[in-house]
Design a protein around this motif. Structure first.
Motif, PDB file in Angstrom:
ATOM      1  N   THR A  56       0.837  -1.202   0.000  1.00 23.29           N
ATOM      2  CA  THR A  56       0.000   0.000   0.000  1.00 23.29           C
ATOM      3  C   THR A  56       0.872   1.251   0.000  1.00 23.29           C
ATOM      4  OG1 THR A  56      -1.779  -1.152   1.178  1.00 23.29           O
ATOM      5  CG2 THR A  56      -1.808   1.248   1.235  1.00 23.29           C
ATOM      6  N   ILE A  59       2.379   1.606  -3.579  1.00 27.04           N
ATOM      7  CA  ILE A  59       1.378   2.056  -4.554  1.00 27.04           C
ATOM      8  C   ILE A  59       1.027   3.514  -4.320  1.00 27.04           C
ATOM      9  CG2 ILE A  59      -1.026   1.759  -5.280  1.00 27.04           C
ATOM     10  CD1 ILE A  59      -0.676  -1.248  -4.742  1.00 27.04           C
ATOM     11  N   THR A  63       1.781   6.461  -6.999  1.00 28.55           N
ATOM     12  CA  THR A  63       0.626   7.198  -7.537  1.00 28.55           C
ATOM     13  C   THR A  63       0.834   8.693  -7.366  1.00 28.55           C
ATOM     14  OG1 THR A  63      -0.842   5.348  -6.975  1.00 28.55           O
ATOM     15  CG2 THR A  63      -1.873   7.465  -7.426  1.00 28.55           C
ATOM     16  N   SER A 139      -8.451  11.745  -7.896  1.00 31.59           N
ATOM     17  CA  SER A 139      -7.635  10.606  -7.466  1.00 31.59           C
ATOM     18  C   SER A 139      -7.166  10.773  -6.023  1.00 31.59           C
ATOM     19  CB  SER A 139      -6.433  10.446  -8.397  1.00 31.59           C
ATOM     20  OG  SER A 139      -6.851  10.222  -9.733  1.00 31.59           O
ATOM     21  N   PHE A 143      -8.800   7.883  -3.997  1.00 36.32           N
ATOM     22  CA  PHE A 143      -7.841   6.775  -4.011  1.00 36.32           C
ATOM     23  C   PHE A 143      -6.713   6.964  -2.995  1.00 36.32           C
ATOM     24  CE2 PHE A 143      -4.209   4.443  -6.107  1.00 36.32           C
ATOM     25  CZ  PHE A 143      -4.719   3.182  -5.868  1.00 36.32           C
ATOM     26  N   HIS A 260     -10.293  -0.955  -0.560  1.00 38.18           N
ATOM     27  CA  HIS A 260      -9.289  -0.457  -1.487  1.00 38.18           C
ATOM     28  C   HIS A 260      -9.602  -0.868  -2.926  1.00 38.18           C
ATOM     29  CE1 HIS A 260      -5.949   0.148   1.771  1.00 38.18           C
ATOM     30  NE2 HIS A 260      -7.001   0.917   1.934  1.00 38.18           N
ATOM     31  N   CYS A 263     -11.904   1.723  -4.157  1.00 40.73           N
ATOM     32  CA  CYS A 263     -11.129   2.942  -4.411  1.00 40.73           C
ATOM     33  C   CYS A 263     -10.327   2.817  -5.706  1.00 40.73           C
ATOM     34  CB  CYS A 263     -10.185   3.218  -3.237  1.00 40.73           C
ATOM     35  SG  CYS A 263     -11.034   3.544  -1.674  1.00 40.73           S
ATOM     36  N   LEU A 264      -9.815   1.620  -5.962  1.00 35.38           N
ATOM     37  CA  LEU A 264      -9.075   1.387  -7.203  1.00 35.38           C
ATOM     38  C   LEU A 264      -9.981   1.553  -8.418  1.00 35.38           C
ATOM     39  CD1 LEU A 264      -6.420   0.523  -8.560  1.00 35.38           C
ATOM     40  CD2 LEU A 264      -7.140  -1.855  -8.272  1.00 35.38           C
ATOM     41  N   ASN A 265     -11.203   1.058  -8.319  1.00 41.54           N
ATOM     42  CA  ASN A 265     -12.161   1.242  -9.412  1.00 41.54           C
ATOM     43  C   ASN A 265     -12.447   2.722  -9.653  1.00 41.54           C
ATOM     44  OD1 ASN A 265     -12.490  -1.501  -9.946  1.00 41.54           O
ATOM     45  ND2 ASN A 265     -14.111  -1.738  -8.433  1.00 41.54           N
TER      46      ASN A 265
END
Length: 401
Positions: A56, A59, A63, A139, A143, A260, A263-265
């Protein structure tokens, strides 16, 4: 005075507990003490939580780099966030490029071909910059914030309870060690008490006194058995309770993964929206540039835009006309090429890679046969080379007399 005594006693008790844990931990590392192992299920949950935390973080950080490549800007945003203040709004790269293009086009003259094209490109770049800003905001909210909340909130709680579980385990194992030593001392005391010494010389009496003192010391250890057993029951109960609390928290990792995933979607949807907007903006820009006359005279000189590259074919066949409307033959020649009823010969101006099986790949300077087909898009013709046939973009061709 009583409060001071209480604080001193508490400090002494805490220091004793800390020392006991340190000794137990050291002996375990040296292989001189037994260690209570956690059950396999709890170990698996701990491993899963640690793995979730590590990935996490990776990522989340990458991001942030993707959305804001400038490290100085990221540091500034981090400082403002820690100060609970809103970071000042800054112009992003596409908006800055767009502004430069608009200013240059205005300077060159909106009535000139290049100036007009620069202004239109600049306006498109500014729209892309706005879309980029919306992508970053969406985002960050949908996210990055949930990922950061897990790292700084949920996982910190898990780490705290995990540390507490480690301390309870050390207390439990230290209590087991003390009980084991107390029982061994009790057994030794019983053996010495049962041994009788005979004789009346000085050495016998001296040995008797030493044994007597040894027995008294061992009896002190023996008196610790009951106390150690009680302490073991308490530490075992506290360890079991803390293990259950830790297990319940760790089982929530599965819910974290599900959250999560949602959130990714949301992040993927935000990217889809952004790239769709950029594609549409560039498509509209292509149409605007393609509508310009291909030859402009400015100060008795002909200005010709550079040829399109084959990389413009990546997006799709609908975007293949690129800015080639600026570089080909005169409008009347294009009309003749499109409206001719029969087949004509045409020279290929640029290399072109077919996007699919319905199109024909082209090489610059080769001559092919072209003809129109009823119902075909106005930007395309049918091309033929030997037994190969397929659609070709009209702006890549020059009609031969």
């Amino acid at each position: 005075m009583n409060i001071m005594d209480f604080n001193v006693k508490k400090l002494a008790a805490d220091a004793g507990t800390f020392l006991s844990r340190a000794v137990q931990f050291t002996e375990e590392k040296l292989g001189q003490a037994e260690k209570t192992e956690l059950d396999a299920h709890l170990e698996n949950l701990l491993s899963k939580a640690e793995c979730t935390k590590i990935w996490t973080e990776k990522i989340m950080k990458q991001t942030e780099v993707l959305l804001q490549p400038n490290p100085n800007a990221r540091i500034e945003e981090f400082v403002y966030e820690k100060l609970d203040r809103k970071a000042p709004s800054r112009i992003n790269n596409p908006e800055l490029l767009g502004q430069y293009m608009i200013d240059a086009g205005t300077e060159f003259g909106p009535g000139t071909a290049y100036g007009n094209a620069l202004i239109k490109c600049g306006e498109t770049q500014k729209r892309i910059g706005t879309a980029d800003r919306e992508l970053i905001q969406t985002s960050a909210l949908n996210f990055l914030t949930p990922l950061r909340n897990f790292i700084e909130g949920d996982y910190k709680t898990i780490a705290k309870e995990r540390k507490l579980l480690q301390n309870k385990r050390l207390d439990l194992d230290a209590a087991k060690t003390r009980l084991k030593k107390a029982k061994a001392a009790e057994t030794r005391a019983s053996q010495l008490n049962s041994a009788r010494l005979e004789g009346d010389n000085i050495m016998v009496n001296f040995s008797y006194m030493l044994n007597f003192l040894h027995v008294k010391w061992l009896k002190i250890w023996a008196e610790e058995v009951t106390k150690s057993e009680q302490e073991l029951r308490i530490t075992q109960s506290e360890f079991d309770r803390q293990a259950e609390i830790t297990r319940l928290l760790l089982e929530g990792i599965s819910s974290t993964h599900a959250h999560h995933l949602r959130c990714l979607n949301d992040f993927v949807e935000a990217q889809m929206t952004y790239y769709a907007q950029c594609y549409q903006y560039m498509l509209d820009l292509q149409k605007q540039l393609g509508s310009f006359p291909s030859n402009y005279c400015n100060n008795n000189q002909t200005s010709v835009a550079p040829a399109p590259s084959a990389s413009s074919n990546v997006i799709g066949s609908s975007a293949l006309t690129s800015t080639s409307g600026l570089v080909i033959t005169s409008p009347s020649n294009l009309i003749d090429l499109k409206e001719c009823s029969g087949s004509r010969k045409a020279r290929v101006l640029y290399d072109y890679d077919a996007a699919n099986s319905s199109e024909l790949s082209l090489l610059a300077d080769e001559v092919i046969t072209v003809f129109s087909v009823v119902g075909m898009d106005s930007d395309w013709l049918m091309g033929e080379r030997g037994n190969q046939k397929g659609r070709v973009p009209i702006t890549y061709l020059e009609l031969l007399n």
